[in-house]
Design a protein around this motif. Structure first.
Motif, PDB file in Angstrom:
ATOM      1  N   MET A   1       0.752  -1.105   0.080  1.00 46.70           N
ATOM      2  CA  MET A   1      -0.057   0.124   0.093  1.00 46.70           C
ATOM      3  C   MET A   1       0.914   1.224   0.011  1.00 46.70           C
ATOM      4  O   MET A   1       0.482   2.323  -0.391  1.00 46.70           O
ATOM      5  CB  MET A   1      -0.835  -0.054   0.944  1.00 46.70           C
TER       6      MET A   1
ATOM      7  N   LEU B   1       1.741   1.725  -3.857  1.00 42.79           N
ATOM      8  CA  LEU B   1       0.494   2.102  -4.535  1.00 42.79           C
ATOM      9  C   LEU B   1      -0.068   3.155  -4.299  1.00 42.79           C
ATOM     10  O   LEU B   1      -1.028   3.854  -4.916  1.00 42.79           O
ATOM     11  CB  LEU B   1      -0.558   0.907  -4.573  1.00 42.79           C
ATOM     12  N   GLU B   2       0.109   3.867  -2.843  1.00 40.19           N
ATOM     13  CA  GLU B   2      -0.958   4.786  -2.385  1.00 40.19           C
ATOM     14  C   GLU B   2      -0.082   5.921  -1.763  1.00 40.19           C
ATOM     15  O   GLU B   2      -0.151   6.995  -2.119  1.00 40.19           O
ATOM     16  CB  GLU B   2      -1.889   4.211  -1.250  1.00 40.19           C
TER      17      GLU B   2
ATOM     18  N   LEU C   1       0.870   9.801  -3.709  1.00 34.54           N
ATOM     19  CA  LEU C   1      -0.200  10.942  -3.184  1.00 34.54           C
ATOM     20  C   LEU C   1       0.690  11.918  -2.484  1.00 34.54           C
ATOM     21  O   LEU C   1       0.440  13.177  -2.605  1.00 34.54           O
ATOM     22  CB  LEU C   1      -1.235  10.249  -2.081  1.00 34.54           C
TER      23      LEU C   1
ATOM     24  N   ALA D   1      -3.739   0.413   4.384  1.00 31.97           N
ATOM     25  CA  ALA D   1      -3.933   1.745   3.518  1.00 31.97           C
ATOM     26  C   ALA D   1      -4.281   2.971   4.490  1.00 31.97           C
ATOM     27  O   ALA D   1      -3.861   4.050   4.129  1.00 31.97           O
ATOM     28  CB  ALA D   1      -4.952   1.383   2.301  1.00 31.97           C
TER      29      ALA D   1
ATOM     30  N   PHE E   1      -2.284   6.478   4.667  1.00 29.10           N
ATOM     31  CA  PHE E   1      -2.983   7.836   4.235  1.00 29.10           C
ATOM     32  C   PHE E   1      -3.040   8.987   5.506  1.00 29.10           C
ATOM     33  O   PHE E   1      -2.662   9.962   5.292  1.00 29.10           O
ATOM     34  CB  PHE E   1      -4.433   7.332   4.107  1.00 29.10           C
TER      35      PHE E   1
ATOM     36  N   MET F   1      -0.250   5.509 -11.254  1.00 27.03           N
ATOM     37  CA  MET F   1      -0.819   5.599  -9.837  1.00 27.03           C
ATOM     38  C   MET F   1      -1.586   6.768  -9.758  1.00 27.03           C
ATOM     39  O   MET F   1      -2.915   6.476  -9.133  1.00 27.03           O
ATOM     40  CB  MET F   1       0.301   5.784  -8.794  1.00 27.03           C
ATOM     41  N   TRP F   2      -1.409   7.959 -10.215  1.00 26.96           N
ATOM     42  CA  TRP F   2      -2.179   8.967 -10.271  1.00 26.96           C
ATOM     43  C   TRP F   2      -3.414   8.964 -11.262  1.00 26.96           C
ATOM     44  O   TRP F   2      -4.578   9.284 -10.631  1.00 26.96           O
ATOM     45  CB  TRP F   2      -1.369  10.344 -10.724  1.00 26.96           C
TER      46      TRP F   2
ATOM     47  N   CYS G   1      -4.377   5.019  -7.674  1.00 24.48           N
ATOM     48  CA  CYS G   1      -4.935   5.670  -6.472  1.00 24.48           C
ATOM     49  C   CYS G   1      -6.385   6.207  -6.319  1.00 24.48           C
ATOM     50  O   CYS G   1      -7.067   6.161  -5.276  1.00 24.48           O
ATOM     51  CB  CYS G   1      -4.074   7.037  -6.376  1.00 24.48           C
TER      52      CYS G   1
ATOM     53  N   LEU H   1      -8.251   2.870  -5.214  1.00 23.68           N
ATOM     54  CA  LEU H   1      -8.099   2.873  -4.043  1.00 23.68           C
ATOM     55  C   LEU H   1      -8.754   3.707  -2.847  1.00 23.68           C
ATOM     56  O   LEU H   1      -9.652   3.084  -1.866  1.00 23.68           O
ATOM     57  CB  LEU H   1      -6.261   2.777  -3.475  1.00 23.68           C
ATOM     58  N   ILE H   2      -8.716   4.905  -3.158  1.00 26.08           N
ATOM     59  CA  ILE H   2      -9.687   5.880  -2.224  1.00 26.08           C
ATOM     60  C   ILE H   2     -10.828   5.443  -2.489  1.00 26.08           C
ATOM     61  O   ILE H   2     -11.722   5.477  -1.206  1.00 26.08           O
ATOM     62  CB  ILE H   2      -9.188   7.223  -2.631  1.00 26.08           C
TER      63      ILE H   2
END
Length: 654
Positions: free
Chosen positions: A93, A96-97, A101, A288, A292, A551-552, A556, A559-560
């Motif tokens: 995570m 990936l996140e 971000l 995740a 975050f 990812m962007w 992402c 995932l969000i």
């Protein structure tokens, strides 16, 4: 949106670093704007404060990201979701996140050279609500987060007493025994719930403001004000201290923790992987979520920090460094925590065995030393079969001692920091020293995060011409701290801890997920990913590789959305919202339903930030249509409004 050729032309017009700053005067509107306004904007841009060196920027980002969540939430998640196996979803995570971000927010701040509101207004006036929502969330977080610092400060002051005030139960009013509430709970729980919080039995019983917690809260807000008084000039110096000192204390605690009796039990428990937890979706969601919220995504702090950078700064490199330091700190602090936790669990287990041995020795007139930990279980079976009637009388008083059950007790948040840790500290040699070090570390960790949160609030306020022309930066900082402190007095009442839990659980969960989701959409699909890529290349001189773009643009956001669906469904399945109330008669917490007024406050907290995005967009739409063709072109305010409305059609502008 502009075509790629138009974008390239606009980017090549001015490649000076200062060109990548706050709102400028685009050529297509130069005829409509007076030269004085352009000159004023250029002067504001040049006058913007900057970090003395890139190290200060890196340290403030680390201090903001590395906070209390690394110390009291990550170890809890490791304990809950398989020890060492939890690192697998956490690292995945992170890739990936977390990194994408974090880099995106730093890049936005550095590109636009403004705080959260101005940065998103630069992309489109209709997106100003993103920055406003971030500002509201940061303000709500600041109100309750500094309460944790006041508790740490309170414990720090009491750490110089000998013995520690939470190490023993106080005597009752008749001086004939220990306080009944303390005996039913424990000395550490009693000090937390009764002496620190003086907590009421329910959220309906608010009580009055208590002067000791109120004084501590006022003092920590004064500390925050002194640290942010001069903006980056003062904050940049303070972060050297708030970033380095926690690591020094953690290293000292690591050395001490590894030498404690039973520390190995905690470390074995932590690093023993439970592979079956990899199939648990909650483990992945928790990983995740931890990443975050630990990084402070969506709060506007990262954008504010990066806005004080030189435009040519390599924010991609800094994003990766911050991620590595933050994750390494979480794992490192878990090792420290589990070594202490192993000591506490072993101490409680052996203490339990000693009480059982003493009880059986006295009840059956056995010789001292006849019963030991190694032969206790077979001897219990022997006594039960040989003396059944007598053993049945003693049996209700025999505790079931288990090291595994002690290690399985999962505690996070304030329970870990102010109950579990203090339980372990009171049993250490020279406990006052370890208590002072621990709570001083908590205070510096909390203050580091508070400096970042305060910067996220102050940057968009001081960037505003309306505020900056009327009030100096010191006055704005003072007003923010004063208002936050005044509202925070709610948490010093007898029911204050229940209100703290409401803010902690609901003020910045769903809100931040939606804010970051809109941020990604704004960058990739409104401003344009190709245009943003060109901006980054012009700033740093290096092109954007496929990983960041993938990812962007896709991973992402998905995932969000998944996290948001999980939170909403989790709240829906939970039914009536509940909270944990302290029951003094039983000496432990009990679950109660939130009353209707508390549920209304929860809804207001969530809506107060989220609704900023559509409401500001609606207000901008109405304003743009009312002032689309202003008659008085000599009015700078009308000219500026017209310029912003026109610029929004290009996904950018001022």
């Amino acid at each position: 949106m502009e075509s790629p050729s138009t974008q390239a032309a606009s980017l090549s017009e001015d490649k000076k670093p200062r060109a990548w700053g706050s709102p400028q005067c685009p050529n297509q509107y130069a005829g409509r704007l007076q030269g004085a306004e352009c000159t004023e904007r250029g002067a504001m841009e040049k006058a913007r404060q900057q970090w003395s060196n890139p190290l200060q920027f890196l340290l403030i980002c680390v201090s903001y990201a590395v906070g209390l969540g690394n110390v009291w939430r990550f170890p809890y998640l490791c304990q809950m979701y398989g020890g060492g196996s939890f690192l697998v979803p956490y690292i995945i995570m992170l890739i990936l996140e977390g990194m994408p971000l974090l880099y995106m927010e730093l890049a936005v701040g550095q590109r636009m050279q403004q705080g959260s509101i101005g940065a998103w207004r630069t992309i489109s006036p209709y997106l100003s609500g993103i920055g406003t929502a971030s500002l509201v969330v940061s303000f709500l977080v600041a109100i309750y987060y500094n309460v944790i610092n006041s508790w740490a400060f309170w414990y720090l002051l009491h750490s110089f007493q000998d013995p520690l005030p939470w190490s023993v139960c106080p005597l009752n009013d008749n001086l004939t025994g220990y306080d009944e509430e303390c005996e039913k709970a424990s000395s550490t729980q009693y000090f937390w719930y009764r002496k620190t919080l003086n907590i009421s039995p329910s959220i309906q019983n608010n009580g009055g403001v208590q002067w000791e917690p109120a004084l501590c809260l006022s003092l920590v807000w004064l500390m925050v004000y002194l640290c942010i008084l001069r903006g980056t000039e003062s904050t940049g110096k303070v972060v050297y201290f708030t970033t380095s000192l926690p690591y020094c204390v953690l290293i000292i605690y690591l050395v001490r923790g590894l030498t404690l009796h039973g520390a190995s039990n905690g470390l074995v428990y932590m690093f023993t992987p439970k592979v079956e937890q990899l199939a648990n979706p909650k483990a992945w969601i928790s990983a995740a979520t931890q990443i975050f919220f630990s990084l402070g995504l969506g709060c506007g702090g990262l954008i504010a920090f990066a806005s004080y950078n030189e435009p040519s700064n390599d924010c991609q490199k800094h994003a990766i460094i911050v991620i590595i330091i933050n994750s390494t700190t979480a794992i490192f602090s878990s090792i420290v925590t589990f070594s202490i936790y192993g000591f506490k669990a072993t101490f409680n287990y052996e203490n339990c065995l000693s009480k059982v041995i003493l009880l059986l020795t006295n009840s059956f007139d056995l010789e001292d030393g006849f019963l030991t930990a190694s032969n206790l279980e077979p001897m219990k079976d022997y006594l039960a079969s040989t003396y059944p009637s007598k053993y049945s009388e003693v049996f209700p008083h025999i505790r079931n001692c288990s090291l595994e059950s002690e290690l399985n007790t999962a505690v996070q948040g304030t329970g870990l920091a102010f109950i579990v840790y203090t339980e372990a500290i009171k049993n250490m040699e020279v406990s006052q020293l370890w208590s002072v070090l621990y709570f001083f570390m908590l205070l510096t960790l909390g203050m580091g995060s508070m400096l970042g949160t305060a910067t996220a609030i102050l940057t968009p306020l001081t960037d505003s011409e309306v505020i900056s022309k009327r009030l100096p930066k010191e006055a704005v900082s003072g007003l923010v701290c004063l208002v936050s402190c005044a509202i925070g007095m709610v948490f010093t009442m007898e029911a204050g801890n229940y209100w703290f839990d409401i803010f902690n659980d609901y003020a910045a969960t769903l809100s931040l997920l939606l804010i970051v989701l809109v941020e990604i959409i704004a960058v990739c699909y409104i401003y344009g990913l190709r245009r943003f890529e060109s901006d980054l290349q012009a700033m740093t001189g290096s092109s954007l590789n496929w990983y960041w773009k993938a990812m962007w643009a896709g991973v992402c956001p998905l995932l969000i959305i998944g996290l948001f669906v999980f939170y909403v469904s989790d709240y829906a399945l939970a039914g009536t919202l509940k909270y944990h109330a302290w029951d003094a008669t039983q000496g432990h917490v009990v679950s109660k339903d939130y009353p209707s007024f508390a549920v209304a406050v929860i809804g207001l907290l969530v809506a107060s930030s989220i609704m900023c995005i559509p409401l500001v967009a609606l207000g901008t739409f109405i304003t743009c249509h009312l002032k689309r063709r202003p008659k008085n072109w000599t009015s700078p305010r009308l000219q500026s409004a017209s310029h912003r409305c026109a610029a929004s059609t290009y996904g950018g502008g001022s």
